[in-house]
Design a protein around this motif. Structure first.
Motif, short mmCIF file in Angstrom:
data_model
loop_
_atom_site.label_atom_id
_atom_site.label_comp_id
_atom_site.label_asym_id
_atom_site.label_seq_id
_atom_site.Cartn_x
_atom_site.Cartn_y
_atom_site.Cartn_z
N UNK A 224 -19.92 -15.06 26.86
CA UNK A 224 -20.84 -14.18 26.14
C UNK A 224 -22.28 -14.67 26.30
N UNK A 225 -22.47 -15.98 26.17
CA UNK A 225 -23.81 -16.57 26.33
C UNK A 225 -24.34 -16.35 27.75
N UNK A 226 -23.42 -16.30 28.72
CA UNK A 226 -23.80 -16.12 30.12
C UNK A 226 -23.91 -14.65 30.50
N UNK A 227 -24.00 -13.79 29.51
CA UNK A 227 -24.15 -12.34 29.72
C UNK A 227 -22.95 -11.73 30.42
N UNK A 228 -21.77 -12.23 30.07
CA UNK A 228 -20.52 -11.64 30.55
C UNK A 228 -19.65 -11.28 29.35
N UNK A 229 -20.16 -10.44 28.47
CA UNK A 229 -19.41 -10.12 27.25
C UNK A 229 -18.09 -9.43 27.53
N UNK A 230 -18.01 -8.66 28.63
CA UNK A 230 -16.75 -7.99 28.93
C UNK A 230 -15.63 -9.00 29.17
N UNK A 231 -15.95 -10.09 29.87
CA UNK A 231 -14.95 -11.14 30.10
C UNK A 231 -14.59 -11.84 28.80
N UNK A 232 -15.61 -12.10 27.97
CA UNK A 232 -15.36 -12.77 26.68
C UNK A 232 -14.46 -11.92 25.80
N UNK A 233 -14.75 -10.62 25.73
CA UNK A 233 -13.98 -9.73 24.87
C UNK A 233 -12.53 -9.63 25.37
N UNK A 234 -12.38 -9.45 26.69
CA UNK A 234 -11.03 -9.31 27.24
C UNK A 234 -10.21 -10.57 26.98
N UNK A 235 -10.85 -11.73 27.10
CA UNK A 235 -10.15 -12.99 26.86
C UNK A 235 -9.64 -13.07 25.43
#
Length: 306
Positions: free
Chosen positions: A248-259
């Motif tokens: 999320x901090x690295x501007x990849x919220x989609x990956x964070x949410x899916x995880x």
């Protein structure tokens, strides 16, 4: 084909209790009540809609982006609401973006429509309906509302843009600390702001952002942790939470949410609640209006109720 809804659809929440908890709107000098003819209904605005139903009949139309039929029906209802000139309020519910509202009414599919009179839901239909049935249906709702004394008329005015909020002293101090890159002080100020006023949404959002940065900074080697998370099990919530923070901090919220949604699907009890709470915090950080958040909310609902 239209399917009538039965009373069992209302077991999820106490809708009447929500409506009765607030004061009714005050009529203007011409007897009209403030409020628009058409509103988009979310979990946050549901209380306001229920309050309105104490004075003005409300009809909720449930639709979804993937259902062209439901979208067309919602448009037809909009036209009828404009023609009614405030004799009822139309509430549009996008069940994909706000599944919790549909769950509150126990709906199983779209399109569907429910009237709300004095906080009490009245099922109208679920499924398709002939165009010629819509106007008579609304007439019957208005007649039932009249018998209950719900005869108010809305003025159609949309609330003006609210003035820019004034920061509380604690929030202002926390923002000054952020400008000075003193995250510890900012965290302390925002935390105290929430203790002083638990309903301070600005302090809550800012605190979540600061805590995210602090958690990520505490990770010695973010790249190594992300690599480690790939082989860690979904039940290892500590490493999965840290990995989601980094994404999320690295501007990849989609990956964070899916995880985190995968972890929620694989866990239960306190572990699941811990992860769900963190996911909601990340939603706040990214922004409720962002498409990636809307998509993740749909996936979260499926994970929680599957």
């Amino acid at each position: 084909m239209t399917q009538p809804l039965d009373g069992s659809m209302y077991g999820a929440v106490d809708l009447a209790g929500l409506a009765n908890a607030a004061s009714p709107a005050q009529a203007g000098s011409d007897g009209s009540l403030p409020g628009p003819y058409i509103v988009d209904v979310t979990a946050d605005s549901l209380r306001t809609v229920l309050e309105t139903s104490g004075r003005v009949p409300v009809i909720l139309i449930f639709h979804a982006e993937q259902s062209e039929v439901s979208g067309t029906l919602a448009t037809q209802f909009e036209k009828l609401a404009d023609e009614a000139q405030g004799h009822f309020q139309l509430g549009k519910v996008d069940v994909g973006a706000h599944p919790e509202v549909a769950q509150a009414f126990g709906l199983q599919g779209v399109p569907a429509a429910v009237a709300v009179l004095q906080g009490q839901p009245v099922p109208l239909f679920q499924g398709t309906i002939d165009d010629g049935e819509l106007a008579p249906l609304i007439t019957r709702v208005l007649e039932a509302a009249s018998q209950m004394g719900v005869t108010g008329v809305l003025d159609g005015e949309v609330d003006a843009e609210p003035p820019a909020p004034q920061h509380t002293p604690r929030v202002a101090a926390g923002m000054e600390a952020l400008d000075a890159k003193d995250l510890d002080l900012a965290e302390a100020e925002f935390t105290q702001a929430l203790k002083d006023n638990p309903g301070d949404e600005e302090a809550k959002a800012l605190l979540a952002q600061v805590e995210l940065v602090l958690r990520v900074q505490a990770v010695e080697d973010p790249a190594a942790l992300l690599q480690e998370s790939m082989s860690a099990g979904l039940q290892d919530i500590d490493i999965q939470l840290k990995a989601a923070d980094i994404e999320c901090y690295s501007r990849r919220p989609d990956s964070a949410f899916a995880r985190l949604i995968d972890v929620i699907s694989a866990t239960s009890g306190d572990d699941r609640e811990t992860v769900r709470t963190r996911l909601l915090e990340l939603f706040e950080i990214v922004g409720a209006d962002e498409p990636v958040v809307s998509q993740a909310r749909k996936a979260l609902a499926m994970a929680l109720f599957s």
